[in-house]
Design a protein around this motif. Sequence first.
Motif, PDB file in Angstrom:
ATOM      1  N   ARG A   1       0.859  -1.174   0.000  1.00  0.00           N
ATOM      2  CA  ARG A   1       0.000   0.000   0.000  1.00  0.00           C
ATOM      3  C   ARG A   1       0.893   1.221   0.000  1.00  0.00           C
ATOM      4  NH1 ARG A   1      -3.115  -1.360   4.462  1.00  0.00           N
ATOM      5  NH2 ARG A   1      -2.502   0.481   5.621  1.00  0.00           N
ATOM      6  N   LYS A   2       0.624   2.131  -0.914  1.00  0.00           N
ATOM      7  CA  LYS A   2       1.527   3.262  -1.112  1.00  0.00           C
ATOM      8  C   LYS A   2       0.986   4.489  -0.382  1.00  0.00           C
ATOM      9  CE  LYS A   2       3.616   5.613  -5.050  1.00  0.00           C
ATOM     10  NZ  LYS A   2       3.692   5.601  -6.508  1.00  0.00           N
ATOM     11  N   HIS A   3       1.869   5.196   0.280  1.00  0.00           N
ATOM     12  CA  HIS A   3       1.489   6.411   1.001  1.00  0.00           C
ATOM     13  C   HIS A   3       2.384   7.553   0.557  1.00  0.00           C
ATOM     14  CE1 HIS A   3      -0.631   4.014   4.207  1.00  0.00           C
ATOM     15  NE2 HIS A   3       0.193   3.109   3.724  1.00  0.00           N
TER      16      HIS A   3
ATOM     17  N   ILE B   1      10.497   4.598   0.643  1.00  0.00           N
ATOM     18  CA  ILE B   1      10.671   3.555   1.662  1.00  0.00           C
ATOM     19  C   ILE B   1       9.841   2.340   1.284  1.00  0.00           C
ATOM     20  CG2 ILE B   1      10.302   2.980   4.101  1.00  0.00           C
ATOM     21  CD1 ILE B   1      10.454   6.021   4.676  1.00  0.00           C
ATOM     22  N   TRP B   2      10.427   1.177   1.412  1.00  0.00           N
ATOM     23  CA  TRP B   2       9.696  -0.084   1.297  1.00  0.00           C
ATOM     24  C   TRP B   2       9.895  -0.838   2.613  1.00  0.00           C
ATOM     25  CZ3 TRP B   2      12.366   2.294  -2.518  1.00  0.00           C
ATOM     26  CH2 TRP B   2      11.723   2.481  -3.750  1.00  0.00           C
ATOM     27  N   SER B   3       8.804  -1.199   3.252  1.00  0.00           N
ATOM     28  CA  SER B   3       8.929  -1.800   4.574  1.00  0.00           C
ATOM     29  C   SER B   3       7.759  -2.717   4.875  1.00  0.00           C
ATOM     30  CB  SER B   3       8.981  -0.688   5.643  1.00  0.00           C
ATOM     31  OG  SER B   3       9.002  -1.242   6.939  1.00  0.00           O
ATOM     32  N   GLY B   4       8.031  -3.774   5.625  1.00  0.00           N
ATOM     33  CA  GLY B   4       6.948  -4.550   6.225  1.00  0.00           C
ATOM     34  C   GLY B   4       6.417  -3.799   7.426  1.00  0.00           C
ATOM     35  N   PRO B   5       5.399  -4.344   8.074  1.00  0.00           N
ATOM     36  CA  PRO B   5       4.817  -3.668   9.234  1.00  0.00           C
ATOM     37  C   PRO B   5       5.804  -3.626  10.416  1.00  0.00           C
ATOM     38  CG  PRO B   5       3.406  -5.477   8.472  1.00  0.00           C
ATOM     39  CD  PRO B   5       4.685  -5.585   7.726  1.00  0.00           C
ATOM     40  N   HIS B   6       5.811  -2.490  11.101  1.00  0.00           N
ATOM     41  CA  HIS B   6       6.635  -2.357  12.299  1.00  0.00           C
ATOM     42  C   HIS B   6       5.857  -2.625  13.572  1.00  0.00           C
ATOM     43  CE1 HIS B   6      10.544  -0.942  10.878  1.00  0.00           C
ATOM     44  NE2 HIS B   6       9.882  -0.402   9.879  1.00  0.00           N
TER      45      HIS B   6
ATOM     46  N   GLY C   1       6.391   4.523  11.885  1.00  0.00           N
ATOM     47  CA  GLY C   1       7.020   3.206  11.976  1.00  0.00           C
ATOM     48  C   GLY C   1       8.075   3.111  10.893  1.00  0.00           C
ATOM     49  N   ALA C   2       7.642   2.773   9.684  1.00  0.00           N
ATOM     50  CA  ALA C   2       8.567   2.767   8.551  1.00  0.00           C
ATOM     51  C   ALA C   2       9.123   4.162   8.296  1.00  0.00           C
ATOM     52  CB  ALA C   2       7.855   2.253   7.310  1.00  0.00           C
ATOM     53  N   THR C   3       8.333   5.170   8.630  1.00  0.00           N
ATOM     54  CA  THR C   3       8.758   6.553   8.354  1.00  0.00           C
ATOM     55  C   THR C   3       9.490   7.176   9.536  1.00  0.00           C
ATOM     56  OG1 THR C   3       6.589   7.292   9.109  1.00  0.00           O
ATOM     57  CG2 THR C   3       6.874   6.972   6.742  1.00  0.00           C
ATOM     58  N   ARG C   4       9.758   6.388  10.568  1.00  0.00           N
ATOM     59  CA  ARG C   4      10.417   6.972  11.741  1.00  0.00           C
ATOM     60  C   ARG C   4      11.760   7.588  11.342  1.00  0.00           C
ATOM     61  NH1 ARG C   4       9.556   4.404  17.531  1.00  0.00           N
ATOM     62  NH2 ARG C   4       7.508   5.068  16.816  1.00  0.00           N
TER      63      ARG C   4
ATOM     64  N   HIS D   1      10.462  18.533   0.711  1.00  0.00           N
ATOM     65  CA  HIS D   1      10.710  17.140   1.083  1.00  0.00           C
ATOM     66  C   HIS D   1       9.433  16.341   0.989  1.00  0.00           C
ATOM     67  CE1 HIS D   1      11.194  13.765   4.007  1.00  0.00           C
ATOM     68  NE2 HIS D   1      12.249  13.616   3.260  1.00  0.00           N
ATOM     69  N   ARG D   2       9.556  15.148   0.483  1.00  0.00           N
ATOM     70  CA  ARG D   2       8.402  14.244   0.413  1.00  0.00           C
ATOM     71  C   ARG D   2       8.862  12.836   0.724  1.00  0.00           C
ATOM     72  NH1 ARG D   2      10.532  15.741  -4.006  1.00  0.00           N
ATOM     73  NH2 ARG D   2       9.325  17.664  -4.044  1.00  0.00           N
ATOM     74  N   ILE D   3       7.932  12.081   1.264  1.00  0.00           N
ATOM     75  CA  ILE D   3       8.178  10.659   1.499  1.00  0.00           C
ATOM     76  C   ILE D   3       7.144   9.878   0.713  1.00  0.00           C
ATOM     77  CG2 ILE D   3       8.242   8.805   3.207  1.00  0.00           C
ATOM     78  CD1 ILE D   3       8.739  10.927   5.345  1.00  0.00           C
ATOM     79  N   CYS D   4       7.640   8.933  -0.022  1.00  0.00           N
ATOM     80  CA  CYS D   4       6.752   8.035  -0.728  1.00  0.00           C
ATOM     81  C   CYS D   4       7.053   6.660  -0.168  1.00  0.00           C
ATOM     82  CB  CYS D   4       7.070   8.109  -2.218  1.00  0.00           C
ATOM     83  SG  CYS D   4       6.120   6.978  -3.188  1.00  0.00           S
ATOM     84  N   TRP D   5       6.088   6.057   0.521  1.00  0.00           N
ATOM     85  CA  TRP D   5       6.454   4.795   1.161  1.00  0.00           C
ATOM     86  C   TRP D   5       5.431   3.701   0.940  1.00  0.00           C
ATOM     87  CZ3 TRP D   5       4.471   2.524   5.791  1.00  0.00           C
ATOM     88  CH2 TRP D   5       3.493   3.276   6.444  1.00  0.00           C
ATOM     89  N   HIS D   6       5.957   2.487   0.929  1.00  0.00           N
ATOM     90  CA  HIS D   6       5.182   1.311   0.575  1.00  0.00           C
ATOM     91  C   HIS D   6       5.118   0.396   1.786  1.00  0.00           C
ATOM     92  CE1 HIS D   6       5.756   2.237  -3.805  1.00  0.00           C
ATOM     93  NE2 HIS D   6       6.786   2.883  -3.278  1.00  0.00           N
TER      94      HIS D   6
END
Lengths: 686, 149
Positions: free
Chosen positions: A257-259, A402-407, A443-446, A457-462
Motif C-alpha cells: 500500500r503506497k502512502h 521507503i519499502w517496509s513490512g509492518p513495524h 514506523g517505517a517513516t520513523r 521534502h516528500r516521502i513516498c512509502w510502501h
Amino acid sequence: MSQSLARNPRLGQWIRFLEHDRVRIATGKVELGQGIVTALAQIAAEELDLDPDQVMMLSGSSDEGPDELYTTSSLSIMDSGAAIRLVTAEMRTLLAERAARRLNCAPEDLGIERGHFHLAGERTGQSYWTVTEPGDLEREASGTALVKPHASYRTVGRSVPRRDLPGKLAGGGFIHDLDEPGMLHARILRQPGYSARLANIDGIGDHVQIGHFLAVLGDSPLAAEQAAKRARVRWTGERELDPARINAYQLLELPSRKHHIGADFADTTHDAELTVSRPYIAHASLGPSCALALYRDDHLTVWSHGQGMHPLRHSLARALDLAPEAISTIHVDGAGCYGHNGADDAALDAALIALARPGRRVRVAWSREDEFGYEPLGTAMVVRVSAAVDAAGRPVDWTTRIWSGPHVNRPGTTSGHLLAREALPDPPPQPVPTDPPLSRGGGATRNAIPLYNVGAHRICWHLVAGTPVRTSALRGLGAVPNVVAIEAFLDKLAAAASTDPVEYRLTLLEDERARRVLREVRDRARRESGQGLGFGFARYKNMAAYAAVAAAVTVDEAVRVEKIWCAADAGLVINPDGALNQLEGGIVQAMSWTLREEVRFDAHGVASLDWDSYPILRFDEIPEIEAWLTGPRDQPALGVGECTVGPTAAALCNAVADALGVRILDMPLTRDRIVAALLAGDDPAS
Amino acid sequence: MAGTWNLEVNGQAHAVQAEGSEPLLHVLRDHLGLKGTRYGCGLEQCGACMVLVDGDPVHACTRRMDTAAGRSVTTVEGLDAPGLLAAFLEEQAGQCGYCLSGILVSAKALLDRTPNPDRATIAAALAPHLCRCGVHARILRAVAKAATS
C-alpha cells in the motif's frame, strides 16, 4: 496533560500511603532492563520530598496499577514520569494545605522532610500519613498541579543506583525462576506457520491439544523438554518459502500500500541518489520467553514479562473469550526484549494450558529455537533518497522512498494477535498491517524526515502486507535505515561539495541543540592513522532525544570498531547514569545489527535458530565507548532509550566508507560485502 | 542411567537422584533450587549457564550429571566474590541482568588466576558470554576495577 494521566485520572491509581512512612507509586510501565522503575521512583520522591527508599514501586499489574498501554518508544519518562510528577505534586499540595489548616499556618510556611511537615525548622507531628484521608485517593487529578522548579531538584538529576540490580547480581529476580511444588511444565509443539494443520501425533504423553495448538506437559522443565523431543508430530498444509528470495529487496516486488507524505513531486531533476537496505533482524533476547498461568475459581492469573499488562489482559480476554475482569496479568522481569518479542505469545500459551488444567499452575518456557523461530522479527527495509542540489551543493529538493513490512503487529492493536490464536479453532484473519502515524513517531517513516534544511521534502512509502514472516516492533522501528540513508547521503553530498561532512551538516541545521551534539562529538572524536572516521546524527522520532555519534574503525576484510563517541541531549535527565547506560546499550546493539545481524531462512521459516547462525557482537569486539549528556537540563525530559541506534549505524557505515573509499549500503557490513565492495571499487562520492 | 550422585555445590554436599545424562543446569535449578544459573541456549553459545566445576568455568547446559558427580560446583549464589559484586554495583554494570550470573562466574575464575588482567584479557575471558543489552563496556570496567580493588 500527560496522556497516561488523562487515561488514569484517579489519584489512587497512582499513589497510596503505606505504613512505616512509605508511599507506593504504581506505574503501568515495566522494567525491561532500562531502569525505568528506579527513575520513576526518583520523580515521585522529588515531588513529595521523600527519600527514594521511602518509595515502593508497583509496576505492571492489571488489577492495581494504571493502564499505560505498552512500555515502548522511549516514552516512559515522558508519559508515566509526567503523570507521576503531576500526581505526586498534587498530593503534596493537597496534604500540605490540610496540614497547614491543622497547624493554623500558611502552606508555604511548611517544610517537608521525608514526608513530615516542619514549621520553622521544627517537626510539627504532622505528616502525609497523619493528614491523608481515604477520599484523597478517589479524587481526580487536575493535571495542573504546581510542580517543583528544576532548580530546586535534589533527587531528580542525580545518578541513583538501579533498584533491581543487587538482586539480579545475586542470581535472582526473573520470571523463569518462579517455582512451586506441583507446577506443570509445558513445551509447545508449535504450528509451523499460519496454514499448517496437525495431521498426526505419535509418541506423546500428557498433553493439551486445542485445535492445532499442542503442548506437552511434564512435572519438571526437563520432563517437558524430553516429552517435546520424543513427540513425533506431522503437519500438513505447511507453507513453502523460497529462502533465496527473502531479503530486503524482495519488498520492492511484493504487493504494498503506497502512502505519500509531504511536498508534491516537483519538476526537478535530482542530482544524486542513494539506496540503503537492512535485512530482517531478531530481537534475540538472551532469555527465551516464559510465562506462568493459573486458572482457579473462574479467574485466570497470568505472569508475564511482556511490555504491557493491561493490553495483554485484553488480548487474552479476546483470545480466550473471557471477560477482562476474569483475568489478572502481572509483570515479572524477564530478559531484555528490545521490542515486541515472544513474551506475549508465551502468555497465551500458558493461559490455554491453564484453562485446560484448572487449579494447576502452569509454566511455559520457550526453547532457544522457539525464540528465534517464532518471535516477530524486525522488518527488512529499503530506503532510497535522492535530491537536487544548488550551486553550493546543498539540497533544495529531496525525496525519500521507503519499502517496509509492518513495524507494529502488537496484540491488542487492530493489526496483531497473539500467536497461538492462529492454531485455535476459528483463527483470526491475517492482520491488516498498519503503521504508527508520524505524530507518534511513525514506523517505517520513523526519522525519515531529515532535521536538516533540505528544501522541499516528500516521502513516498510502501507498506508491504505479505512479508514472508511475522514482523513487529524492534527498538527504533524504521529509524535505523532512515537515519543511515540520510546520513550516508549527506556524506556523499558533502564529498561532492568538497566540504567536511560535519561542517556540511552544520550548514543545514538550525536547531541549536542539534548543532551542539554534532559539534561536541566532532571536537572529541579522533582518528588514528589507518582508521576511518564517520559521523551520524538524529533526533529520535524528530521529537525525543538528540544524539550524535562518531565511530573510528579499521577495516581489512572485516570491520573492527576502535572507538565510539556519543553526545546526547535529552533535556531534563532523571537518572544520568541510567541514561548513559541506555545510550551505551543502544550503541552496542546498533553496532551488532550493522556489522553482523541477519535472520536466515529456509523453506519453512527462520533457519537461524541459534547464536552460531545468528551471531551478535561479543565482548572481544566491543570498543571503548565515550558517551556524555549535554544540552539544557531545564528543558522537558526527552526519551533516551532508542536515540543512539540510528546515529550509531550511520556513523559506522560512514566510517567504513571513509576507511575503504567505498560505500557499502546494504546492512550488515559483512566480510563478503566488504570484499565485494573493494573488488568493485566504487567511489563513495559517486 | 538413573542413580544417586554425590555433588558438592557451593560447599554443601548433596546426593542427587537423577539420570546420568541429565544436564547439570537442570540439576542445579530444578533439583537443588539454585535458580541463578540460567538457561539461554543449551548449546554452549551464550554463557548464561556458566558455573565453576572444580574452579573451571563450565557450561552447565551441556555438562552431564554423571561427569559432574564427585566434583565441586560453584554457582553464582555461592561465588563469594564481594569485590566483584561491589565493582558491578559501582559501575552499574547491568541492564536486564539475565547474562550477569554467568559473567560473574567467569570473571571470578579469571581473577582467581590472573590478578591484574588488561582489558583484552578480560574481554577474551568473557567472550563465551553474550550480553544483548550492550553493557559490555561497563562490565569490562567493573571486572578491571574488581581486579585492582
